[in-house]
Design an enzyme around this catalytic site. Structure first.
Site, PDB file in Angstrom:
ATOM      1  N   HIS A  60       0.815  -1.222   0.000  1.00 59.16           N
ATOM      2  CA  HIS A  60       0.000   0.000   0.000  1.00 59.16           C
ATOM      3  C   HIS A  60       0.847   1.270   0.000  1.00 59.16           C
ATOM      4  CE1 HIS A  60      -3.652  -2.255   1.959  1.00 59.16           C
ATOM      5  NE2 HIS A  60      -3.413  -2.622   0.707  1.00 59.16           N
ATOM      6  N   ASP A  72      -4.633  -7.497  -1.759  1.00 70.81           N
ATOM      7  CA  ASP A  72      -5.921  -7.110  -1.167  1.00 70.81           C
ATOM      8  C   ASP A  72      -7.033  -8.086  -1.543  1.00 70.81           C
ATOM      9  OD1 ASP A  72      -4.482  -4.966  -0.276  1.00 70.81           O
ATOM     10  OD2 ASP A  72      -5.662  -3.430  -1.304  1.00 70.81           O
ATOM     11  N   ARG A  97      -0.272 -27.996   1.570  1.00 68.66           N
ATOM     12  CA  ARG A  97       0.499 -27.129   2.454  1.00 68.66           C
ATOM     13  C   ARG A  97       0.023 -25.687   2.265  1.00 68.66           C
ATOM     14  NH1 ARG A  97       6.351 -24.539   1.612  1.00 68.66           N
ATOM     15  NH2 ARG A  97       6.384 -23.416   3.581  1.00 68.66           N
ATOM     16  N   HIS A 142       4.678 -17.412   6.975  1.00 70.37           N
ATOM     17  CA  HIS A 142       5.111 -17.278   5.587  1.00 70.37           C
ATOM     18  C   HIS A 142       5.199 -15.793   5.258  1.00 70.37           C
ATOM     19  CE1 HIS A 142       5.336 -19.639   1.621  1.00 70.37           C
ATOM     20  NE2 HIS A 142       5.712 -18.405   1.340  1.00 70.37           N
ATOM     21  N   ASN A 186       8.830 -20.433   6.943  1.00 63.63           N
ATOM     22  CA  ASN A 186       9.149 -20.665   5.544  1.00 63.63           C
ATOM     23  C   ASN A 186      10.292 -19.761   5.118  1.00 63.63           C
ATOM     24  OD1 ASN A 186       8.294 -21.777   2.755  1.00 63.63           O
ATOM     25  ND2 ASN A 186       8.447 -19.564   2.419  1.00 63.63           N
ATOM     26  N   GLU A 187      11.389 -20.361   4.693  1.00 62.97           N
ATOM     27  CA  GLU A 187      12.532 -19.664   4.102  1.00 62.97           C
ATOM     28  C   GLU A 187      13.006 -18.443   4.908  1.00 62.97           C
ATOM     29  OE1 GLU A 187      11.497 -18.718   0.078  1.00 62.97           O
ATOM     30  OE2 GLU A 187      11.500 -20.810  -0.560  1.00 62.97           O
ATOM     31  N   ASN A 327      12.964 -26.137   0.143  1.00 59.61           N
ATOM     32  CA  ASN A 327      12.430 -25.454  -1.036  1.00 59.61           C
ATOM     33  C   ASN A 327      13.562 -25.266  -2.034  1.00 59.61           C
ATOM     34  OD1 ASN A 327      10.067 -25.238   0.409  1.00 59.61           O
ATOM     35  ND2 ASN A 327      10.084 -23.016   0.555  1.00 59.61           N
ATOM     36  N   TYR A 329      14.499 -24.003  -6.211  1.00 59.42           N
ATOM     37  CA  TYR A 329      14.044 -23.434  -7.472  1.00 59.42           C
ATOM     38  C   TYR A 329      15.119 -23.340  -8.540  1.00 59.42           C
ATOM     39  CZ  TYR A 329       9.588 -22.289  -5.347  1.00 59.42           C
ATOM     40  OH  TYR A 329       8.361 -22.386  -4.742  1.00 59.42           O
ATOM     41  N   GLU A 396       8.678 -27.137  -1.490  1.00 57.19           N
ATOM     42  CA  GLU A 396       8.340 -26.293  -2.637  1.00 57.19           C
ATOM     43  C   GLU A 396       9.297 -26.604  -3.785  1.00 57.19           C
ATOM     44  OE1 GLU A 396       8.167 -22.022  -2.191  1.00 57.19           O
ATOM     45  OE2 GLU A 396       7.093 -22.166  -0.291  1.00 57.19           O
TER      46      GLU A 396
END
Length: 488
Positions: A60, A72, A97, A142, A186-187, A327, A329, A396
């Site tokens: 925002h 939002d 998850r 998260h 998470n991470e 996780n 990637y 992930e």
């Protein structure tokens, strides 16, 4: 031997390898899942008593997200949660998850006031999943910290340890009778090191190389305390497991020189070992401690910028895992680099390496997300060797494109390659990996990349007020793998 004969032999070998791979089966007890996170899908950011998180404030009040995108509305999963469960069912996977939005349950972050609407929302999801024989897996954090804590320093303030454990304990009370797998964080590398500019107002005072290590120190202590609370007060009756999830981009030596081999290992320890080593072994990795301490000394600090654990803290943190969440990637080539100017105080300068990615590696819809399946296998091998073969749950792994097309054959090819890398690690390397979670269930807000990249197995029409979801081709492929236990 003539070149043509070499090529023939190479082709025959390649065909043989592919045939062998295709014969590998996932064990009967191996589990598949899909994942999402609260801020990325729920929307309803201020509906029915929900409080503001730091990501509400960030989107925002800043322009860091392309197209001024916000969460939002996002996928409006707050109003479409039943469809979400249907989609999980369509994939045929064993578990879903998802994360809790701290401020949907406790609007200002403190447990003194419970927003019952938030509790009901998550109870509805959990109960519907179980009705459909899908296991709920919950991530407690998260990245969407209550905004109330931001001016206080967020994760740089030691008070956050108790605030988080109070919240976690309540989550166990509310949902733990049905939830058997918990992930505390998470991470943490992402929200401590990579997103440190956005995690609190404290970045105006503390630069990288200070605030990120304070965050790391407090996150590890908060994780350990949460683990002990669960073990002491809930495990006997709820019979669940709890750990945290760490991201790991594989660091491959840029050459076979001793310097580059050492640099790659150094980067692994800074990026992964910084969090895994205190939990699985005992304290931060030595190379991390030594480098930060030496640079801190040269910079005139009276002690290391990396907060040190006491003996009691080391003992408290060590062993606080029932599995290791992973996780993954992408993969990078890492090279030795000249030391940066000692006046530079930052995590990157402490790490002291250089990295890039090969142009020969296939690229997905995101430039950094190179398709390098052997990188996942090498991570699993490294974890086995470094940490004595713990239980690993891949929490992930996924493929982004920029269109959200329903005809997503590249995603199917990606999943096949990464499934095969996992099978090789299981059958050839005897790595104790027991689950594979696809990111993500549906296209969603991908943080600083907004809605420009799409990881979903399901397309979401963000132009449609109803946020209509449609299965992509990869859904049928995933269902086939789960059913047959093989990739082809």
């Amino acid at each position: 031997m003539k070149t043509f004969q070499v090529l023939q032999l190479s082709l025959i070998f390649s065909i043989f390898v592919n045939l062998v791979q295709s014969q590998y089966l996932f064990p009967d007890d191996f589990k598949f899942g899909v994942a999402s996170s609260a801020y990325q899908i729920e929307g309803a950011w201020n509906v029915n008593g929900k409080g503001m998180s730091i990501w509400d404030r960030i989107t925002h009040t800043t322009d860091i997200v392309p197209d001024n995108a916000t969460g939002d509305i996002a996928c409006d999963s707050y109003h479409n949660w039943e469809r979400d469960v249907e989609m999980v069912k369509e994939t045929g996977v064993d578990f879903y998850r998802f994360s809790l939005a701290w401020t949907r349950i406790f609007p200002d972050g403190y447990i003194s006031y419970v927003n019952q609407d938030g509790v009901d929302y998550y109870n509805n999801i959990i109960n519907k999943l179980i009705e459909n024989d899908i296991e709920p897996v919950i991530t407690l954090y998260h990245w969407d910290l209550p905004q109330m804590f931001s001016p206080q320093g967020g994760w740089a303030n030691p008070a956050i340890i108790d605030l988080f454990t109070y919240y976690a304990k309540k989550a166990f009370e509310f949902f733990g009778d049905r939830v058997k797998l918990w992930i505390t964080f998470n991470e943490p590398k992402v929200f401590c090191q990579d997103f440190n500019l956005f995690m609190s107002a404290a970045n105006e005072v503390y630069p990288s190389g200070v605030i990120d290590y304070m965050c790391t120190y407090h996150v590890l202590k908060a994780h350990a305390e949460t683990y002990h609370i669960y073990n002491r007060e809930f495990k006997a009756t709820q019979k669940g497991r709890i750990s945290l999830t760490l991201n790991f981009e594989w660091s491959e030596p840029g050459s076979d020189s001793p310097e580059d081999i050492a640099a790659a290992e150094q980067r692994r320890q800074f990026e992964f070992g910084l969090y895994a080593n205190p939990i699985i072994n005992f304290d931060y990795p030595k190379i991390v401690k030594d480098r930060i301490a030496e640079r801190s000394k040269q910079q005139g600090f009276p002690e290391s910028r990396l907060p040190q654990f006491t003996l009691a803290e080391k003992l408290r943190i060590r062993g606080t895992y029932d599995f290791l969440g992973l996780n993954h990637y992408s993969t990078w080539h890492v090279f030795a680099a000249a030391e940066r100017d000692i006046a530079e105080i930052s995590y990157e300068s402490d790490m002291g390496t250089f990295r890039n990615q090969s142009n020969e590696w296939p690229t997905s819809g995101s430039d950094w997300n190179k398709v390098v399946p052997w990188g996942l296998r090498r991570i699993l091998q490294w974890i086995k060797k470094t940490y004595r073969n713990p239980i690993v749950l891949i929490t992930e792994c996924g493929y982004p494109d920029q269109t959200g097309t329903l005809d997503d054959e590249p995603r199917q090819d990606f999943l096949r390659d990464y499934f095969n890398a996992t099978l090789e690690a299981i059958h050839e390397d005897q790595v104790n990996v027991q689950a594979f979670t696809i990111w993500s269930l549906m296209d969603n807000l991908e943080w600083q990349q907004g809605y420009r990249i799409k990881f979903g197995l399901f397309h979401v029409d963000f132009e449609d007020e109803a946020r209509t979801r449609t299965a992509k081709k990869s859904v049928a492929y995933v269902r086939s793998v789960v059913e047959t236990r093989k990739t082809d």
